[in-house]
Write a protein that holds these residues in place. Structure first.
Motif, PDB file in Angstrom:
ATOM      1  N   TYR A   1      -4.669  66.257   8.472  1.00 28.37           N
ATOM      2  CA  TYR A   1      -4.733  64.806   8.625  1.00 28.37           C
ATOM      3  C   TYR A   1      -6.104  64.257   8.258  1.00 28.37           C
ATOM      4  O   TYR A   1      -6.223  63.085   7.893  1.00 28.37           O
TER       5      TYR A   1
ATOM      6  N   TYR B   1      -3.939  71.628  11.934  1.00 32.95           N
ATOM      7  CA  TYR B   1      -3.189  70.371  12.009  1.00 32.95           C
ATOM      8  C   TYR B   1      -4.110  69.180  11.772  1.00 32.95           C
ATOM      9  O   TYR B   1      -3.813  68.306  10.964  1.00 32.95           O
ATOM     10  N   TYR B   2      -5.224  69.138  12.462  1.00 30.34           N
ATOM     11  CA  TYR B   2      -6.143  68.015  12.310  1.00 30.34           C
ATOM     12  C   TYR B   2      -6.847  68.043  10.962  1.00 30.34           C
ATOM     13  O   TYR B   2      -7.208  67.000  10.423  1.00 30.34           O
TER      14      TYR B   2
END
Length: 129
Positions: A14, A10-11
């Motif tokens: 981003y 997820y990170y």
């Protein structure tokens, strides 16, 4: 262990967006900095005058603008946004399982637009003079 793997993924997704935003900001900063360093700076009285479509300025630099032009622009934006949202709504409305929800959302959206249009009508903005 599985939760940390999902969080890392997820990170990481981003971080790509953040890196791209940082590259964009740096690119703009370098372009403005190079322009500031490379441009000639020779201020003359003619260059410091207000320029308007090749016509020499007459009077003060401040001019009064009628508010109705802003209201026309605002009304145009309202209806342009309305048309932008209607086409995707029509495609989602046809998808199975989304009919009632999208119909309610669109009527709420159209209700907000109708309130804005009614307000403009009550204020007399829509009368052409």
């Amino acid at each position: 262990m599985h939760v940390t793997n999902v969080a890392a993924s997820y990170y990481q997704s981003y971080s790509v967006v953040g890196l791209l935003a940082l590259v964009g900001v740096v690119f703009v900063a370098v372009a403005f900095g190079a322009g500031r360093l490379l441009r000639p700076v020779v201020p003359t009285p003619e260059k410091l005058l207000t320029y308007e479509c090749g016509v020499d300025p007459v009077g003060e630099g401040w001019a009064h603008t009628q508010v109705r032009y802003y209201v026309y622009a605002f009304l145009y934006v309202i209806f342009a946004v309305d048309s932008i949202f209607l086409f995707p709504w029509a495609t989602v409305f046809a998808a199975p399982g989304y009919g009632a929800t999208t119909l309610v959302e669109m009527f709420i959206f159209l209700g907000f637009l109708a309130v804005g249009l009614l307000y403009a009508y009550k204020k007399g903005v829509l009368t052409w003079t």
